[in-house]
Design a protein around this motif. Structure first.
Motif, PDB file in Angstrom:
ATOM      1  N   ASN A  95     -23.119 -15.103  -8.577  1.00  0.00           N
ATOM      2  CA  ASN A  95     -23.986 -14.469  -7.519  1.00  0.00           C
ATOM      3  C   ASN A  95     -25.245 -15.475  -7.058  1.00  0.00           C
ATOM      4  O   ASN A  95     -26.199 -14.654  -6.298  1.00  0.00           O
ATOM      5  CB  ASN A  95     -24.410 -13.031  -7.677  1.00  0.00           C
ATOM      6  CG  ASN A  95     -23.183 -11.958  -7.475  1.00  0.00           C
ATOM      7  OD1 ASN A  95     -22.673 -11.574  -6.865  1.00  0.00           O
ATOM      8  ND2 ASN A  95     -22.681 -11.684  -8.769  1.00  0.00           N
ATOM      9  N   LEU A  96     -25.244 -16.561  -7.475  1.00  0.00           N
ATOM     10  CA  LEU A  96     -26.375 -17.317  -7.257  1.00  0.00           C
ATOM     11  C   LEU A  96     -26.142 -17.616  -5.772  1.00  0.00           C
ATOM     12  O   LEU A  96     -25.480 -17.676  -4.833  1.00  0.00           O
ATOM     13  CB  LEU A  96     -25.975 -18.887  -7.773  1.00  0.00           C
ATOM     14  CG  LEU A  96     -26.012 -18.969  -9.074  1.00  0.00           C
ATOM     15  CD1 LEU A  96     -25.693 -20.264  -9.853  1.00  0.00           C
ATOM     16  CD2 LEU A  96     -27.351 -18.283  -9.601  1.00  0.00           C
ATOM     17  N   GLY A  97     -27.612 -17.614  -5.002  1.00  0.00           N
ATOM     18  CA  GLY A  97     -27.846 -17.736  -3.922  1.00  0.00           C
ATOM     19  C   GLY A  97     -28.360 -16.409  -3.077  1.00  0.00           C
ATOM     20  O   GLY A  97     -28.893 -16.538  -1.943  1.00  0.00           O
ATOM     21  N   MET A  98     -28.056 -15.402  -3.581  1.00  0.00           N
ATOM     22  CA  MET A  98     -28.800 -14.208  -3.079  1.00  0.00           C
ATOM     23  C   MET A  98     -29.291 -13.082  -4.236  1.00  0.00           C
ATOM     24  O   MET A  98     -28.901 -13.347  -5.240  1.00  0.00           O
ATOM     25  CB  MET A  98     -27.241 -13.403  -2.291  1.00  0.00           C
ATOM     26  CG  MET A  98     -26.369 -12.981  -3.401  1.00  0.00           C
ATOM     27  SD  MET A  98     -25.005 -12.163  -2.648  1.00  0.00           S
ATOM     28  CE  MET A  98     -23.561 -13.371  -2.907  1.00  0.00           C
ATOM     29  N   VAL A  99     -30.091 -12.224  -3.732  1.00  0.00           N
ATOM     30  CA  VAL A  99     -30.786 -11.296  -4.682  1.00  0.00           C
ATOM     31  C   VAL A  99     -29.518 -10.641  -5.457  1.00  0.00           C
ATOM     32  O   VAL A  99     -28.801 -10.201  -4.780  1.00  0.00           O
ATOM     33  CB  VAL A  99     -31.961 -10.460  -3.952  1.00  0.00           C
ATOM     34  CG1 VAL A  99     -32.841 -11.288  -3.659  1.00  0.00           C
ATOM     35  CG2 VAL A  99     -31.081  -9.731  -3.133  1.00  0.00           C
TER      36      VAL A  99
END
Length: 229
Positions: A95-99
């Protein structure tokens, strides 16, 4: 991306979602906080699984995963906390790139429930196995040793030897008819019991062995003696 702004906005959202549960540990240089999770059937000291997830932002979060740790775990009997930590880290990398904190907490919550269900099944199986083992052990107490033809013959031979049947049988098989005196002399237990009886009486009586003459020496019909008995 303004990483700091993303982090602050997520913290505000998390405080709203986990109101009264989330605990902020530090705010500088980056936020560190704890969110507790527990299985659906959790009851303190009775049942279920409980632990706290500790997250700490990094400079580049959410473009890199937060620092994750597991604290104050309860009833992790059938698995290691490290398993949960590795599972959360795996989801964080996806889920990298978003909280992602809410997503990670939800994933952890689902994992805890699955493990808790497995733990309950395992406990039931252990209890059933233990019960069967106890019943089997109790049954064996009354079962005794299984008798086979071989074991019976061994026991019978020892029993005959202990009772003196073997020696008497061997003599009879030789075709020799034993006299009363020979039977008396053969059965040593009679000698010993008589001597013991005499000694306990305080007197030692000398036995005249000539009194124990063979019946045939006296010229008495053995059949007649048997009939009189």
């Amino acid at each position: 991306m303004d990483h700091k702004e993303e982090q602050i906005n997520e913290i505000e959202a998390l405080e709203s979602i986990y109101c009264g549960e989330m605990e902020i540990i530090t705010t500088e240089p980056y936020h560190a906080f704890v969110i507790p999770i527990k299985s659906d059937d959790y009851e303190e000291g009775v049942a279920g699984i409980h632990c706290c997830l500790r997250f700490e932002y990094t400079e580049l979060y959410p473009e890199e995963p937060p620092i994750i740790d597991i604290e104050t775990e309860e009833d992790f009997e059938f698995f290691e906390p490290e398993e949960l930590k590795n599972h959360i880290i795996e989801q964080a990398n996806e889920n990298l790139g978003m909280v992602m904190i809410f997503t990670l907490v939800s994933v952890a919550q689902e994992w805890v429930n699955e493990k808790n269900d497995l733990a309950k099944i395992t406990k039931v199986e252990r209890e059933e196995k233990k019960k069967l083992e106890e019943e089997e052990a109790e049954r064996k107490k009354f079962e005794g040793t299984r008798v086979t033809v071989e074991s019976f013959l061994i026991w019978k031979q020892k029993f005959d030897e202990d009772m003196g049947f073997i020696s008497k049988k061997e003599i009879n098989e030789k075709g020799k008819k034993m006299t009363g005196r020979e039977l008396f002399m053969l059965d040593k237990s009679l000698n010993e019991s008589d001597l013991k009886f005499l000694e306990e009486g305080g007197e030692f009586v000398k036995v005249d062995e000539s009194l124990f003459q063979d019946i045939e020496d006296l010229g008495i019909d053995e059949d007649l003696v048997s009939d009189e008995d």
